[in-house]
Write a protein that holds these residues in place. Structure first.
Motif, PDB file in Angstrom:
ATOM      1  N   LEU A 194      45.450 -28.018 -26.815  1.00 36.18           N
ATOM      2  CA  LEU A 194      45.021 -27.535 -28.138  1.00 36.18           C
ATOM      3  C   LEU A 194      45.647 -26.181 -28.459  1.00 36.18           C
ATOM      4  CD1 LEU A 194      43.167 -27.717 -30.675  1.00 36.18           C
ATOM      5  CD2 LEU A 194      41.375 -26.648 -29.304  1.00 36.18           C
ATOM      6  N   GLY A 195      45.896 -25.378 -27.417  1.00 36.31           N
ATOM      7  CA  GLY A 195      46.471 -24.055 -27.643  1.00 36.31           C
ATOM      8  C   GLY A 195      47.760 -24.099 -28.435  1.00 36.31           C
ATOM      9  N   ALA A 196      48.579 -25.132 -28.224  1.00 34.33           N
ATOM     10  CA  ALA A 196      49.848 -25.240 -28.944  1.00 34.33           C
ATOM     11  C   ALA A 196      49.640 -25.545 -30.424  1.00 34.33           C
ATOM     12  CB  ALA A 196      50.729 -26.328 -28.317  1.00 34.33           C
ATOM     13  N   GLU A 197      48.456 -26.003 -30.797  1.00 33.93           N
ATOM     14  CA  GLU A 197      48.156 -26.304 -32.199  1.00 33.93           C
ATOM     15  C   GLU A 197      47.561 -25.110 -32.927  1.00 33.93           C
ATOM     16  OE1 GLU A 197      45.825 -29.934 -32.499  1.00 33.93           O
ATOM     17  OE2 GLU A 197      46.490 -30.488 -30.493  1.00 33.93           O
ATOM     18  N   VAL A 198      47.085 -24.108 -32.175  1.00 33.48           N
ATOM     19  CA  VAL A 198      46.446 -22.929 -32.764  1.00 33.48           C
ATOM     20  C   VAL A 198      47.462 -21.796 -32.771  1.00 33.48           C
ATOM     21  CG1 VAL A 198      44.526 -21.308 -32.598  1.00 33.48           C
ATOM     22  CG2 VAL A 198      44.217 -23.671 -31.881  1.00 33.48           C
TER      23      VAL A 198
END
Length: 477
Positions: A194-198
């Motif tokens: 998810l970090g890559a989407e934020v």
């Protein structure tokens, strides 16, 4: 009477517990998430073509895109969720098999390093059982009538798991089930992805207005709701209180998971928070846009109100889209800025729980930085690192933005499967007696309603103030 039963064992706690041979689930999650992200970014490099609704579009394409999918929608025949309807054929069975295979291979290879260690083949046997249940949850969520009520896959995964756990029981699966029941591993790996989407770069799009709406209101609501639960409602479980408060004030399921790990919440407490979030999200994504139109609010203010109060990012996009493209962009940007707080809040909660909440009344805490680090959910560092790297790539050039978008289109699908597997595991681990006891006296529901009411009022007021002080932000998107 207590709001919740006493934990039956240490395994009830949503946290990595005392040292055993092998690597902790936090470390395994970071390794798995990092390898998947590097693989997906690497495969995305280069130009290709793809067909979108009959038109060939040139751009950066990840070759795994067609190999990572989930069951789609259907009307009368569940098979349609894999092959599409007669009117709109859209085969996704290849993507379902691809996602299952990719995650299965990665997790099986890491199984000997896990804590406790597992045989790769034993792990795969249990994993395939969980995949079958997760697929069932996805198929149920995709039925047209059910989908119209916004009953998301997470709710069905929990329900399927609860049915299995309260009928045949998890012991039926034997060593395979024990090897593959890695709730926290699936959750934490999903959060690293998810970090890559934020993207931190999203801060620049709304500027100070977005930061005011997302970063000022959220901590106020979180702290106020937690205080209300402890001092006014006098909830017996501080960890349940904190998990619900974070779930409601930050971004729903992801924040609840991260906070539950940081404050040692029991698995049934996490389920309560998730259940409340899903129910209120389904209602708010329909009601809030209608209320905004009835009140005649500006698209920017309305979008910011949606982004700051509706829990799930997907639901924010749906609700914002009802009001138009500008409201959609504002809503999703505010939500993404708010999502950045997941890591900050997890660190803050871990620090608070170590130095204050875990100490006895009247006893001075005897812990320091080393103990905070020991208890800190380290997967959050993977989340933050992924966010920073993706932001740097995104901002490097126009192609960088396309590279990140093409990559996260794949990792988002993998994350969805990981979360679905985790919710199935949570359901299997629980029983109805434990779950129902969490709602004794209705305090969790009262806490959520009161906290969300405060959130709605403060976020609307802050949106008006922010766009009044920084009018240029309204045209930034």
């Amino acid at each position: 009477m207590n709001d919740e039963p006493a934990p039956e064992s240490d395994s009830d706690v949503v946290e990595i517990l005392p040292p055993k041979p092998g690597l902790s689930e936090d470390i395994i999650a970071i390794i798995a998430g990092a390898v998947l992200l590097v693989l997906c970014f690497g495969l995305t490099l280069g130009y290709g073509t793809e067909t979108v609704e009959g038109e060939t579009v040139t751009g950066i394409v990840n070759p795994l895109k067609s190999w990572v999918s989930k069951p789609g929608g259907w009307i009368g025949n569940p098979v349609e969720s894999f092959i599409g309807t007669a009117e709109k054929p859209k085969p996704v069975w290849q993507g379902v098999l691809g996602a299952v295979a990719i995650l299965g291979v990665f997790m099986a290879l890491l199984a000997p390093l896990m804590r406790p260690k597992a045989n790769p083949f034993t792990f795969l046997g249990g994993y395939l059982i969980l995949v079958a249940l997760a697929t069932l949850a996805y198929v149920l969520a995709g039925q047209a009538t059910i989908k119209s009520y916004n009953l998301e896959y997470a709710l069905w995964a929990l329900a399927v798991g609860l049915i299995i756990g309260n009928t045949i029981g998890k012991d039926t699966f034997g060593s395979m089930g024990e090897a593959a029941m890695r709730t926290e591993l699936y959750i934490k790996t999903g959060l690293v992805l998810l970090g890559a989407e934020v993207l931190f770069s999203k801060l620049l799009e709304l500027g100070p207005a977005g930061v005011m709406i997302a970063w000022v209101t959220t901590p106020i609501v979180l702290i106020s709701t937690f205080w209300f639960g402890q001092k006014v409602l006098k909830m017996k479980s501080a960890s349940l209180n904190m998990t619900i408060s974070a779930d409601m004030s930050v971004c729903g399921v992801s924040a609840a998971i991260a906070t539950a790990a940081a404050c040692k919440a029991k698995k049934e407490e996490l389920s309560v928070a998730i259940g409340l979030s899903l129910c209120f999200t389904a209602g708010m994504m329909v009601v809030l846009p209608l209320l905004i139109r009835e009140l005649g609010l500006d698209a920017s203010v309305g979008g910011a109100w949606i982004g700051g109060t509706i829990d799930a990012t997907g639901a924010v996009a749906v609700a914002g889209g009802i009001l138009g493209d500008h409201a959609l962009k504002v809503a999703t940007t505010v939500k993404m800025i708010q999502n950045i707080l997941i890591g900050v809040i997890a660190f803050g909660v871990a620090s608070y729980w170590t130095t204050r909440a875990d100490s006895q009344d009247g006893e001075k805490p005897k812990v320091g930085i080393s103990e905070i680090w020991k208890r800190f959910p380290k997967f959050v560092l993977g989340f933050i690192a992924a966010s920073i790297v993706a932001s740097l790539i995104y901002g490097s050039s126009e192609d960088g933005g396309m590279l990140v978008s093409a990559t996260t289109a794949v990792t988002k699908g993998l994350r969805g499967w990981l979360f679905c597997l985790a919710f199935v595991c949570i359901g299997i681990d629980l029983n109805f007696r434990q779950l129902s006891s969490q709602f004794h006296g209705g305090k969790p529901l009262i806490l959520y309603i009161c906290g969300q009411t405060l959130n709605l009022i403060l976020t609307l007021g802050m949106a008006y103030l922010a766009f009044s002080l920084f009018p240029a932000s309204e045209s930034a998107l």
